[in-house]
Design a protein around this motif. Structure first.
Motif, PDB file in Angstrom:
ATOM      1  N   CYS A   4       8.809  11.418  -2.771  1.00 56.00           N
ATOM      2  CA  CYS A   4       7.670  10.492  -2.891  1.00 56.00           C
ATOM      3  C   CYS A   4       7.576   9.588  -1.664  1.00 56.00           C
ATOM      4  CB  CYS A   4       7.809   9.640  -4.151  1.00 56.00           C
ATOM      5  SG  CYS A   4       7.794  10.595  -5.680  1.00 56.00           S
ATOM      6  N   ASP A   5       8.725   9.102  -1.201  1.00 53.25           N
ATOM      7  CA  ASP A   5       8.757   8.191  -0.048  1.00 53.25           C
ATOM      8  C   ASP A   5       8.299   8.904   1.229  1.00 53.25           C
ATOM      9  OD1 ASP A   5       9.232   5.808   1.302  1.00 53.25           O
ATOM     10  OD2 ASP A   5      11.408   6.053   1.357  1.00 53.25           O
ATOM     11  N   LEU A   6       8.769  10.129   1.409  1.00 55.06           N
ATOM     12  CA  LEU A   6       8.491  10.832   2.671  1.00 55.06           C
ATOM     13  C   LEU A   6       7.115  11.484   2.706  1.00 55.06           C
ATOM     14  CD1 LEU A   6      11.932  12.439   3.565  1.00 55.06           C
ATOM     15  CD2 LEU A   6      10.932  10.301   4.375  1.00 55.06           C
TER      16      LEU A   6
ATOM     17  N   ALA B  36       0.847  -1.206   0.000  1.00 57.61           N
ATOM     18  CA  ALA B  36       0.000   0.000   0.000  1.00 57.61           C
ATOM     19  C   ALA B  36       0.885   1.260   0.000  1.00 57.61           C
ATOM     20  CB  ALA B  36      -0.917  -0.006   1.219  1.00 57.61           C
ATOM     21  N   HIS B  37       1.939   1.238   0.811  1.00 52.82           N
ATOM     22  CA  HIS B  37       2.898   2.353   0.836  1.00 52.82           C
ATOM     23  C   HIS B  37       3.520   2.539  -0.556  1.00 52.82           C
ATOM     24  CE1 HIS B  37       6.432   4.757   1.906  1.00 52.82           C
ATOM     25  NE2 HIS B  37       7.202   3.795   1.413  1.00 52.82           N
ATOM     26  N   SER B  38       3.951   1.450  -1.172  1.00 45.17           N
ATOM     27  CA  SER B  38       4.608   1.531  -2.484  1.00 45.17           C
ATOM     28  C   SER B  38       3.670   2.095  -3.545  1.00 45.17           C
ATOM     29  CB  SER B  38       5.088   0.140  -2.926  1.00 45.17           C
ATOM     30  OG  SER B  38       6.003  -0.366  -1.980  1.00 45.17           O
TER      31      SER B  38
ATOM     32  N   ALA C   1       8.998   0.121  -7.116  1.00 47.18           N
ATOM     33  CA  ALA C   1       9.930  -0.961  -6.745  1.00 47.18           C
ATOM     34  C   ALA C   1      10.860  -0.590  -5.590  1.00 47.18           C
ATOM     35  CB  ALA C   1      10.771  -1.344  -7.970  1.00 47.18           C
ATOM     36  N   HIS C   2      10.741   0.633  -5.028  1.00 46.26           N
ATOM     37  CA  HIS C   2      11.812   1.100  -4.145  1.00 46.26           C
ATOM     38  C   HIS C   2      11.976   0.250  -2.880  1.00 46.26           C
ATOM     39  CE1 HIS C   2       8.621   2.959  -1.778  1.00 46.26           C
ATOM     40  NE2 HIS C   2       9.493   3.297  -0.860  1.00 46.26           N
ATOM     41  N   ASP C   3      10.899  -0.419  -2.448  1.00 46.13           N
ATOM     42  CA  ASP C   3      10.975  -1.210  -1.209  1.00 46.13           C
ATOM     43  C   ASP C   3      10.961  -2.721  -1.443  1.00 46.13           C
ATOM     44  OD1 ASP C   3      11.317   0.821   0.635  1.00 46.13           O
ATOM     45  OD2 ASP C   3       9.216   0.932   1.254  1.00 46.13           O
ATOM     46  N   VAL C   4      11.256  -3.177  -2.661  1.00 45.36           N
ATOM     47  CA  VAL C   4      11.241  -4.638  -2.882  1.00 45.36           C
ATOM     48  C   VAL C   4      12.320  -5.343  -2.055  1.00 45.36           C
ATOM     49  CG1 VAL C   4      10.193  -4.566  -5.204  1.00 45.36           C
ATOM     50  CG2 VAL C   4      12.698  -4.630  -4.976  1.00 45.36           C
TER      51      VAL C   4
HETATM   52 FE   LIG Z   1       9.451   3.594   1.205  1.00 43.02          FE
END
Ligand SMILES: [Fe+2]
Length: 185
Positions: free
Chosen positions: A124-126, A22-24, A51-54
């Motif tokens: 995007c992440d934060l 969900a975050h991704s 894909a940043h958290d795969v």
């Molecule tokens: Fe993240």
């Protein structure tokens, strides 16, 4: 490339780590808001965002530094574009965490980082909460520090990284505002 990365990340995260997925998805949606600001690099950022958290996926975990593990998985297992691997490797507080863990050399395999894209993925992440809500970046960092606590490597890395991470967010907001300005004038 974004569709390929989306399907791959969904297969790795959706069932086993639904919050992470969900975050991704929110990080991906945030990347799409940067299309006007990024131009030709917009699709690359979207692919990296989903894909940043795969590196959290069971199949990818190796060193325990999820940015490096994700980048290695993308490079070695699925043969992803080196630029995409680079963005995943360097996202958010990665260099600070790598330094804490003695993994700076492993991170360097994916360098040099591309500053504009590292700024963008960090933004995007934060702005995406751990369960996929939109969130204020300052609050998000406080939440990360609270979640890990002062003895944890992530706490130390994020504390040290915080000023630079917030500067990245500001630079992206500035670029986004400029791109919006250009599109209306
Ligand atoms: Fe993240």
């Amino acid at each position: 490339m974004a569709k390929w990365a989306y399907d791959l990340s969904e297969a790795l995260l959706a069932e086993s780590l639904p919050d992470r997925w969900a975050h991704s998805q929110r990080v991906y949606a945030q990347a799409l808001t940067l299309v006007p600001a990024l131009g030709v690099n917009a699709e690359l950022l979207a692919a990296a965002a989903i894909a940043h958290d795969v590196g959290y996926a069971t199949d990818a975990v190796d060193t325990g530094q999820h940015m490096i593990d994700g980048a290695r998985y993308l490079r070695d297992v699925v043969g992803a574009d080196p630029r995409l691997c680079g963005i995943v490797a360097f996202h958010t507080s990665s260099p600070w965490e790598a330094a804490e863990l003695g993994l700076s050399d492993a991170l360097r395999e994916f360098g040099p980082a591309e500053p504009e894209l590292v700024d963008a993925i960090t933004y995007c992440d934060l702005t995406s909460s751990p369960t996929g809500q939109l969130v204020d970046p300052g609050r998000r960092l406080v939440e990360v520090l609270d979640r890990y606590g002062p003895d944890h490597v992530v706490f130390r890395a994020v504390s040290a990284a915080r000023p630079e991470l917030l500067s990245r967010v500001e630079r992206v907001q500035q670029r986004r505002a400029e791109a919006q300005q250009e599109s209306v004038s």
